[in-house]
Design a protein around this motif. Structure first.
Motif, PDB file in Angstrom:
ATOM      1  N   ASN A 579      -2.218   6.809  -6.318  1.00 66.00           N
ATOM      2  CA  ASN A 579      -1.752   5.723  -7.171  1.00 66.00           C
ATOM      3  C   ASN A 579      -1.083   4.654  -6.326  1.00 66.00           C
ATOM      4  O   ASN A 579      -0.546   4.930  -5.242  1.00 66.00           O
ATOM      5  CB  ASN A 579      -0.750   6.252  -8.198  1.00 66.00           C
ATOM      6  CG  ASN A 579      -1.353   7.325  -9.068  1.00 66.00           C
ATOM      7  OD1 ASN A 579      -2.422   7.126  -9.644  1.00 66.00           O
ATOM      8  ND2 ASN A 579      -0.682   8.473  -9.137  1.00 66.00           N
ATOM      9  N   ASP A 580      -1.093   3.441  -6.877  1.00 67.26           N
ATOM     10  CA  ASP A 580      -0.483   2.327  -6.155  1.00 67.26           C
ATOM     11  C   ASP A 580       1.002   2.565  -5.922  1.00 67.26           C
ATOM     12  O   ASP A 580       1.559   2.068  -4.944  1.00 67.26           O
ATOM     13  CB  ASP A 580      -0.655   1.015  -6.935  1.00 67.26           C
ATOM     14  CG  ASP A 580      -2.113   0.565  -6.960  1.00 67.26           C
ATOM     15  OD1 ASP A 580      -2.935   1.223  -6.282  1.00 67.26           O
ATOM     16  OD2 ASP A 580      -2.421  -0.433  -7.644  1.00 67.26           O
ATOM     17  N   SER A 581       1.637   3.300  -6.806  1.00 68.42           N
ATOM     18  CA  SER A 581       3.085   3.492  -6.702  1.00 68.42           C
ATOM     19  C   SER A 581       3.465   4.649  -5.791  1.00 68.42           C
ATOM     20  O   SER A 581       4.634   4.922  -5.597  1.00 68.42           O
ATOM     21  CB  SER A 581       3.668   3.753  -8.101  1.00 68.42           C
ATOM     22  OG  SER A 581       3.082   4.920  -8.668  1.00 68.42           O
TER      23      SER A 581
END
Length: 889
Positions: A579-581
């Motif tokens: 995920n981007d986070s």
């Protein structure tokens, strides 16, 4: 065996209590006290008892120290009563008390055996006992509480007489021809007709007193002298004899003071009076020799063994002189003025032993019998003892000094100049005119050759002050660094540059002489960072004149080349995330990290003190030097840097060094395991410049790690194809179940529920679509049940999730014998659950072996497991159909 004197209500000897545990203890003391007290009132006394009848004892069936019931004075072994318990029998023997006791008395007799009319101790009861009992062995305590016998008590009485009556001796035996009566011994039995009386005879003790006079001269005590510390003075022993213990005596001391002795310590009281208290009492008086100090003024000098004075007072005065001369050019030159005579005087003293008439090295102060302080001789005696000399205060102009008991001839170093103008003579040298210390003892100077002479008249070596008419000059050192940096290398003036100190001054002597002072030159200026620019001829040894010019040495500062090394590096990581986070620093390492690194070498110059400077290259006397040029605000100290060795990923840009941006490769991996670069998620990968001349440098030479971030590409969703196994092997034998129960319904959406136990249904509906389980665990062995429940209906799932990829097994082998399945675990997501296979075989199961080792990839592994489950369902249906057909046939 005697009569039992005490029994219980049953006529048995009194017992304490019954003991079932052999670890218990018993104590008969209280009961014994009661019984013995009662029997004592009836006239009984104890004559013997077992030790267990009183005090605390351990119950022990193996005790071999019991009484045996017989009055024979000995303890016998035990008797058992019963197999598991024992009765321990102990005895106390008593007799009726005899009518008369046994007594004793103490009588005093003289040396002829005559008994004094007054007993020391009158008739006293010794003890009582049983009728006809032996007195010696009878117990001193009629209650038997103590094991002491009367013989032992009698001996204790005799032993205690020495303490109670220390002035008497007990007569226990006599020598041949003695008239003394001997003390009775305990014997016989108690009587019913008269008391028995035993007599103890004692005699007066007699003693003597001897007073000894001990010479301990020169000895030290550790608090009190002992006779062995010295020797007894002949003919001085005093004795007091033939006195009885307790008699008083007095004594007059020997007149030790008349014989030149003094007390070494206080006279004991017993040397003059006392009481006779021991056979021989030796008393010691410790004495030392009187000491007399002899000086030049002493008239009564102690005599030696020949009757002559031990020391001649006239020899205790000494005079020491020194003449100082004032000479031209040398000590053999003409006198420029009259000599000076210095005179020092000493008086001597010495201590003499008044007993031996010899000189002594030391003396000590002690108190006499009246408390007055007196001196006693101490230490070495004889002619080897040195006289102690003390200086006599000098007259005002003697140029002699006395300080703290020491005397010295003052230094004479004046006048500095004799005459005026052209006739002036200057003090240039001195010999033997310095301070001459004689201390407090001129004899040391005599021994080392400082003094000459005899009979109390001595001289110190003559002193000389030598004068010359002189010329002089000095040598100076100048720093001309700034002028050299500007190009000047010669023709310097005395005022050029800065003075460096290190002057060689007062180079003087007679006009025309060339004193050599080169040894005084500053030879190690190079150690302070200087080099020579120019110097004069005949440095430090030019001829003297009335106006001899000073000499100047011109020096310059040179710089030292310095180098330093700096390193910096950055590590680039290639990581994959979901995920981007996600925290990219915790991402999956997709390939080996790379390192950007540079090593720099810097060059600069410092002066001798370590300060950074600029330089200019000059040539002095054919040799090149880097002369110091002081930095300024406009021209600060310079430092150059170059890259040293390999410098991967780093380039130089206008004095700074740039770490290149890390943004490749675009993808990592192939096919289904390919990762795409996400540039917007990169961290610390940009261009970074470091400046070696700046104040900041990366801590620990390390820049923050960089992270090039990737995410995995999406995969297609359609399955490719499900291939039927090429061959299914029919089991050779299947046990027919007696009854098959069909499950009412099995619903299979995203999760398939298997029946708990399924064996050979009559008909199995083939599912066209199979729901993908997350994981299926293949049982290691399937056992054929003896009874199988027939499912009534199998419900087909209406919808099945499409797997992205199904792996085809090449062959499924039917086991030769099918047995009851143990358990198959089917999981949905990450949660496992149990599924029992209706018809099991040794089929391979596709395990999710890589799930924990990589990131999730849209269910590839789950599709594999779904395919396996589907195949297993087909095989189960096929097997059940075959079994049903066989039953119909």
């Amino acid at each position: 065996m005697g009569q039992e004197l005490e029994t219980d209500a049953q006529g048995n000897p009194p017992s304490i209590f019954n003991l079932a545990n052999v670890d218990q203890t018993f104590d008969n003391t209280n009961k014994d006290n009661d019984i013995i007290s009662k029997l004592a009132k009836e006239g009984y006394v104890v004559v013997q008892r077992d030790k267990q009848t009183r005090g605390k004892h351990q119950f022990d069936v193996l005790d071999s120290d019991q009484g045996n019931g017989s009055y024979d004075g000995n303890d016998a072994g035990m008797r058992y009563a019963g197999a598991l318990y024992a009765t321990l029998n102990y005895y106390v023997f008593l007799k009726k008390q005899a009518k008369y006791p046994a007594n004793y008395q103490v009588l005093v007799e003289d040396e002829n055996g005559k008994v004094d009319d007054n007993p020391l101790i009158t008739t006293t009861k010794l003890g009582v006992g049983g009728q006809d009992e032996d007195i010696a062995t009878s117990l001193s305590d009629p209650s038997g509480k103590s094991s002491e016998t009367l013989a032992q008590k009698y001996q204790s009485i005799i032993d205690n007489l020495a303490k109670e009556f220390p002035n008497y001796n007990v007569v226990l035996k006599t020598s041949a021809g003695s008239n003394l009566k001997v003390t009775d011994k305990i014997n016989g039995n108690f009587s019913e007709t008269e008391p028995r009386l035993f007599t103890i005879y004692v005699t007066h003790k007699q003693g003597n007193v001897n007073i000894h006079y001990i010479d301990v001269n020169g000895k030290e005590s550790d608090g009190h002298f002992k006779p062995s510390d010295g020797t007894e003075i002949s003919g001085t022993l005093q004795s007091i004899t033939d006195k009885n213990y307790g008699d008083k005596y007095t004594n007059t001391l020997w007149d030790y003071a008349k014989h030149n002795y003094v007390l070494a310590e206080a006279v004991p009281d017993s040397a003059t009076s006392g009481t006779i208290s021991k056979p021989t009492d030796d008393v010691y008086v410790y004495l030392k020799h009187k000491a007399v100090k002899v000086t030049p003024k002493t008239t009564d000098v102690p005599k030696d063994k020949d009757g002559k004075p031990a020391v001649d007072p006239s020899t205790l005065t000494v005079t020491v002189t020194r003449d100082v001369y004032y000479k031209a050019n040398s000590k053999d030159g003409k006198d420029l003025q009259n000599k000076t005579t210095q005179t020092a005087k000493f008086n001597g003293e010495v201590w003499v032993d008044a007993v031996t008439g010899k000189k002594v090295a030391e003396h000590e102060t002690i108190a006499d019998k009246d408390g007055n302080k007196v001196e006693a001789a101490k230490g070495v005696e004889g002619e080897s003892v040195a006289v102690k000399w003390s200086p006599v205060a000098p007259a005002k102009d003697d140029q002699v000094t006395v300080n703290n008991g020491n005397i010295s001839l003052d230094e004479i170093n004046t006048p500095q100049v004799i005459g005026e103008g052209k006739d002036a003579w200057y003090l240039v040298s001195q010999e033997n005119n310095g301070e001459q210390t004689l201390d407090s003892d001129w004899q040391a100077a005599l021994k080392n050759g400082t003094l000459t002479g005899k009979d109390g008249q001595f001289k110190v070596k003559d002193g000389y002050l030598v004068y010359k008419q002189e010329g002089s000059y000095s040598i100076h050192y100048r720093d001309v660094t700034d002028l050299v940096a500007k190009g000047q290398t010669d023709s310097f003036k005395p005022t050029d540059g800065n003075d460096l100190g290190h002057e060689v001054t007062n180079i003087n002597g007679i006009v025309g002489e060339k004193p050599d002072r080169t040894a005084d030159l500053w030879k190690n200026y190079e150690d302070d960072g200087y080099v020579l620019v120019s110097e004069p001829d005949q440095l430090g040894k030019q001829p003297l004149s009335e106006d001899t010019p000073d000499q100047y040495i011109y020096l310059m500062r040179v710089a030292n080349k310095q180098t330093e090394t700096k390193q910096a590096e950055r590590t680039i990581h290639y990581v994959g995330i979901v995920n981007d986070s996600d925290d990219v620093t915790q991402g999956q390492e997709l390939k080996e990290p790379t390192t950007q690194k540079v090593t720099l070498t810097g060059t600069y110059y410092t002066d001798h003190d370590g300060n950074r400077v600029n330089t200019k290259t000059v040539t002095i006397n054919g040799q090149q030097y880097d002369v110091v040029v002081e930095p300024t605000a406009e021209n600060p100290a310079k430092e150059t840097w170059i890259i040293d060795g390999e410098h991967s990923g780093v380039t130089e840009n206008n004095g700074k060094y740039e770490f290149a941006k890390a943004d490749t490769p675009d993808t990592i991996g192939e096919s289904n395991d390919q990762w795409q670069h996400k540039v917007t998620l990169d961290k610390n990968t940009g261009v970074v410049a470091v400046d070696p001349t700046g104040m900041e440098w990366p801590k620990n030479n390390t820049l923050p790690d960089g992270y090039v971030v990737y995410m995995q590409l999406p995969q297609p969703t359609q399955p490719t194809q499900v291939t039927q196994p090429t061959q299914v092997t029919q089991p050779t034998q299947v046990t027919q179940p007696t009854q098959v129960t069909q499950p009412t319904q099995v619903t299979q959406p995203t999760q398939v529920t298997q029946p708990t136990q399924v064996t050979q249904p009559t008909q199995v509906t083939q599912p066209t679509q199979v729901t993908q389980p997350t994981q299926v665990t293949q049982p290691t062995q399937v056992t054929q049940p003896t009874q199988v429940t027939q499912p009534t209906q199998v419900t087909q799932p209406t919808q099945v999730t499409q797997p992205t990829q199904v792996t085809q097994p090449t062959q499924v082998t039917q086991p030769n014998q099918v047995t009851q399945p143990t358990q198959v675990t089917q999981t949905t997501g990450d949660q496992p659950r149990a599924v029992n296979q209706g018809q099991a075989s040794d089929l391979p199961v596709m395990a999710n072996k890589q799930k924990n080792a990589q990131l999730p990839q849209t269910g590839n592994e789950n599709n594999h497991s779904a395919l396996v489950l589907g195949i297993m369902g087909l095989l189960s249906a096929f097997g059940l159909g075959k079994i049903s057909q066989k039953r119909r046939n």
